[in-house]
Design a protein around this motif. Structure first.
Motif, mmCIF file in Angstrom:
data_model
loop_
_atom_site.group_PDB
_atom_site.id
_atom_site.type_symbol
_atom_site.label_atom_id
_atom_site.label_comp_id
_atom_site.label_asym_id
_atom_site.label_seq_id
_atom_site.Cartn_x
_atom_site.Cartn_y
_atom_site.Cartn_z
ATOM 1 N N LYS A 161 21.093 37.507 32.877
ATOM 2 C CA LYS A 161 21.356 36.471 33.871
ATOM 3 C C LYS A 161 22.666 35.742 33.579
ATOM 4 C CE LYS A 161 19.236 32.355 35.902
ATOM 5 N NZ LYS A 161 18.065 31.435 35.849
ATOM 6 N N LYS A 162 22.877 35.450 32.301
ATOM 7 C CA LYS A 162 24.111 34.763 31.914
ATOM 8 C C LYS A 162 25.332 35.638 32.175
ATOM 9 C CE LYS A 162 26.090 32.211 28.049
ATOM 10 N NZ LYS A 162 25.894 31.806 26.629
ATOM 11 N N LEU A 163 25.210 36.920 31.853
ATOM 12 C CA LEU A 163 26.328 37.828 32.110
ATOM 13 C C LEU A 163 26.628 37.943 33.600
ATOM 14 C CD1 LEU A 163 25.524 40.716 29.585
ATOM 15 C CD2 LEU A 163 27.390 39.057 29.443
ATOM 16 N N LYS A 164 25.551 37.953 34.411
ATOM 17 C CA LYS A 164 25.741 38.031 35.860
ATOM 18 C C LYS A 164 26.423 36.769 36.387
ATOM 19 C CE LYS A 164 23.231 39.066 40.145
ATOM 20 N NZ LYS A 164 23.848 37.973 40.899
ATOM 21 N N GLU A 165 25.985 35.602 35.867
ATOM 22 C CA GLU A 165 26.610 34.351 36.289
ATOM 23 C C GLU A 165 28.080 34.319 35.902
ATOM 24 O OE1 GLU A 165 24.300 31.324 34.531
ATOM 25 O OE2 GLU A 165 22.622 31.484 35.955
ATOM 26 N N GLN A 166 28.376 34.783 34.669
ATOM 27 C CA GLN A 166 29.779 34.812 34.248
ATOM 28 C C GLN A 166 30.598 35.769 35.114
ATOM 29 O OE1 GLN A 166 29.698 35.831 30.100
ATOM 30 N NE2 GLN A 166 29.006 33.793 29.441
ATOM 31 N N LYS A 167 29.994 36.906 35.453
ATOM 32 C CA LYS A 167 30.698 37.871 36.286
ATOM 33 C C LYS A 167 30.936 37.310 37.691
ATOM 34 C CE LYS A 167 30.460 42.689 37.801
ATOM 35 N NZ LYS A 167 29.654 43.936 37.792
ATOM 36 N N ASP A 168 29.913 36.655 38.270
ATOM 37 C CA ASP A 168 30.068 36.060 39.598
ATOM 38 C C ASP A 168 31.117 34.959 39.582
ATOM 39 O OD1 ASP A 168 28.134 37.787 40.449
ATOM 40 O OD2 ASP A 168 26.499 36.321 40.336
ATOM 41 N N SER A 169 31.062 34.127 38.525
ATOM 42 C CA SER A 169 32.054 33.056 38.415
ATOM 43 C C SER A 169 33.454 33.630 38.279
ATOM 44 C CB SER A 169 31.719 32.168 37.218
ATOM 45 O OG SER A 169 32.698 31.168 37.055
ATOM 46 N N ARG A 170 33.562 34.713 37.522
ATOM 47 C CA ARG A 170 34.876 35.339 37.346
ATOM 48 C C ARG A 170 35.376 35.918 38.663
ATOM 49 N NH1 ARG A 170 38.737 35.056 33.328
ATOM 50 N NH2 ARG A 170 39.946 36.984 33.255
ATOM 51 N N ASN A 171 34.497 36.532 39.412
ATOM 52 C CA ASN A 171 34.907 37.094 40.703
ATOM 53 C C ASN A 171 35.341 35.995 41.673
ATOM 54 O OD1 ASN A 171 34.390 39.718 39.859
ATOM 55 N ND2 ASN A 171 32.256 39.652 40.522
ATOM 56 N N LYS A 172 34.609 34.871 41.649
ATOM 57 C CA LYS A 172 34.997 33.751 42.511
ATOM 58 C C LYS A 172 36.375 33.227 42.143
ATOM 59 C CE LYS A 172 30.287 32.165 43.514
ATOM 60 N NZ LYS A 172 29.305 31.069 43.341
ATOM 61 N N LEU A 173 36.606 33.118 40.825
ATOM 62 C CA LEU A 173 37.923 32.643 40.396
ATOM 63 C C LEU A 173 39.022 33.620 40.793
ATOM 64 C CD1 LEU A 173 37.067 31.264 36.832
ATOM 65 C CD2 LEU A 173 37.755 29.937 38.830
ATOM 66 N N LEU A 174 38.746 34.907 40.682
ATOM 67 C CA LEU A 174 39.744 35.896 41.087
ATOM 68 C C LEU A 174 40.029 35.811 42.587
ATOM 69 C CD1 LEU A 174 38.537 38.994 39.009
ATOM 70 C CD2 LEU A 174 40.605 37.648 38.637
ATOM 71 N N THR A 175 38.942 35.613 43.350
ATOM 72 C CA THR A 175 39.132 35.491 44.796
ATOM 73 C C THR A 175 39.957 34.253 45.131
ATOM 74 O OG1 THR A 175 37.007 36.583 45.129
ATOM 75 C CG2 THR A 175 37.931 35.379 46.987
ATOM 76 N N ARG A 176 39.630 33.126 44.494
ATOM 77 C CA ARG A 176 40.403 31.894 44.738
ATOM 78 C C ARG A 176 41.845 32.048 44.292
ATOM 79 N NH1 ARG A 176 37.279 27.175 41.909
ATOM 80 N NH2 ARG A 176 39.235 26.146 42.490
ATOM 81 N N ALA A 177 42.060 32.754 43.164
ATOM 82 C CA ALA A 177 43.427 32.934 42.680
ATOM 83 C C ALA A 177 44.234 33.788 43.658
ATOM 84 C CB ALA A 177 43.396 33.589 41.301
ATOM 85 N N ARG A 178 43.615 34.814 44.228
ATOM 86 C CA ARG A 178 44.318 35.639 45.201
ATOM 87 C C ARG A 178 44.626 34.836 46.465
ATOM 88 N NH1 ARG A 178 40.467 39.725 43.492
ATOM 89 N NH2 ARG A 178 41.520 41.333 42.224
ATOM 90 N N GLU A 179 43.648 34.009 46.886
ATOM 91 C CA GLU A 179 43.890 33.180 48.064
ATOM 92 C C GLU A 179 44.984 32.161 47.819
ATOM 93 O OE1 GLU A 179 40.156 31.483 48.928
ATOM 94 O OE2 GLU A 179 39.272 33.316 49.775
ATOM 95 N N ARG A 180 45.073 31.699 46.599
ATOM 96 C CA ARG A 180 46.029 30.635 46.290
ATOM 97 C C ARG A 180 47.426 31.181 45.991
ATOM 98 N NH1 ARG A 180 44.979 26.053 41.621
ATOM 99 N NH2 ARG A 180 46.962 24.911 41.857
ATOM 100 N N PHE A 181 47.497 32.287 45.258
ATOM 101 C CA PHE A 181 48.797 32.790 44.835
ATOM 102 C C PHE A 181 49.188 34.081 45.548
ATOM 103 C CE2 PHE A 181 46.878 30.589 41.173
ATOM 104 C CZ PHE A 181 47.797 29.554 41.040
ATOM 105 N N GLY A 182 48.326 34.586 46.413
ATOM 106 C CA GLY A 182 48.669 35.788 47.164
ATOM 107 C C GLY A 182 48.200 37.048 46.444
ATOM 108 N N THR A 183 48.129 38.101 47.204
ATOM 109 C CA THR A 183 47.666 39.378 46.654
ATOM 110 C C THR A 183 48.767 40.157 45.971
ATOM 111 O OG1 THR A 183 48.109 40.413 48.800
ATOM 112 C CG2 THR A 183 45.870 39.588 48.418
ATOM 113 N N SER A 184 50.007 39.668 46.095
ATOM 114 C CA SER A 184 51.114 40.394 45.464
ATOM 115 C C SER A 184 51.088 40.288 43.949
ATOM 116 C CB SER A 184 52.451 39.870 45.996
ATOM 117 O OG SER A 184 52.571 38.483 45.705
ATOM 118 N N LEU A 185 50.375 39.269 43.461
ATOM 119 C CA LEU A 185 50.320 39.069 42.011
ATOM 120 C C LEU A 185 49.358 40.093 41.384
ATOM 121 C CD1 LEU A 185 51.456 37.224 39.807
ATOM 122 C CD2 LEU A 185 49.429 35.789 40.061
#
Length: 230
Positions: A161-185
């Motif tokens: 469960k903890k690994l899944k939460e960390q993975k989901d949180s990481r995916n959310k951060l990646l999605t926000r980072a792409r939205e914020r800095f663009g997909t070119s990065l």
């Protein structure tokens, strides 16, 4: 005619057997004569011992080696020359301490039957004690096994469960980072990883502030009590 042929073959066979026996007798006599010649010509070397003038080392001399001053060498001299060596046979007997040591070694390496039976009994008792202790530990562990299995399953589920939460949180951060800095990065670049780490740090800070706010609200709710009825 058949009888004559049978007679001839029988005579030939008898002649062959007689020749073989004669050959064996000749060989045996040759071997015996050779052994007798070897025994007659045997000339053993004489032992180089001079009983008239034996070598007796001087123990008081500094030139005499230390190994020739020992009791072991005295026994050797007495066994070779006898009384001519000038060694007192009584001095070759072991002392009381040496006898005690010999008896102790004899008892240790060649114990009596009674001692051997006692040792076997003691060893069997010790092995039985170890076996009972081992069986007790196994029984206690088997009794704890259901709880240990249940705890392991709970721990495994919590870990997943903890690994899944960390993975989901990481995916959310990646999605926000792409939205914020663009997909070119490039997500594998060090810059992208640094940005994600900063966002994680910021999110942890926000969660910490939220927990503090909730705790303060709970403490304030406990301090405010309803008025008593008149």
């Amino acid at each position: 005619m058949a009888s004559s042929m049978l007679y001839r073959r029988t005579a030939d066979l008898c002649g062959m057997l007689k020749g073989i026996s004669c050959l064996n007798s000749v060989l045996s006599s040759t071997i015996r004569s050779r052994i007798l010649l070897q025994a007659a010509s045997y000339n053993p070397k004489r032992l180089k011992l001079s009983l008239k003038d034996p070598y007796i080392p001087d123990k008081n001399s500094e030139k005499t080696p230390d190994w020739q001053k020992t009791e072991k060498y005295d026994r050797k001299l007495f066994g070779r020359y006898g009384s001519v060596s000038g060694i007192d046979p009584a001095s070759l007997w072991p002392s009381h301490e040496q006898l005690d040591k010999i008896v102790a070694e004899e008892n240790e390496w060649h114990p009596s039957l009674e001692v051997m039976l006692q040792n076997i009994k003691a060893r069997e008792a010790e092995e039985n004690k170890k076996r009972l202790a081992r069986e007790k530990v196994i029984a206690e562990n088997m009794a704890k096994m259901p709880k240990m299995v249940a705890d392991w399953r709970i721990e495994n589920l919590e870990k997943k469960k903890k690994l899944k939460e960390q993975k989901d949180s990481r995916n959310k951060l990646l999605t926000r980072a792409r939205e914020r800095f663009g997909t070119s990065l490039n997500p594998r670049s060090n810059k992208f990883k640094e940005l994600v780490a900063e966002m994680e740090k910021e999110e942890k800070k926000q969660r910490k502030l939220l927990k503090q706010k909730m705790r303060l609200e709970q403490e304030a709710a406990l301090t405010i009590r309803p008025p008593r009825p008149s």
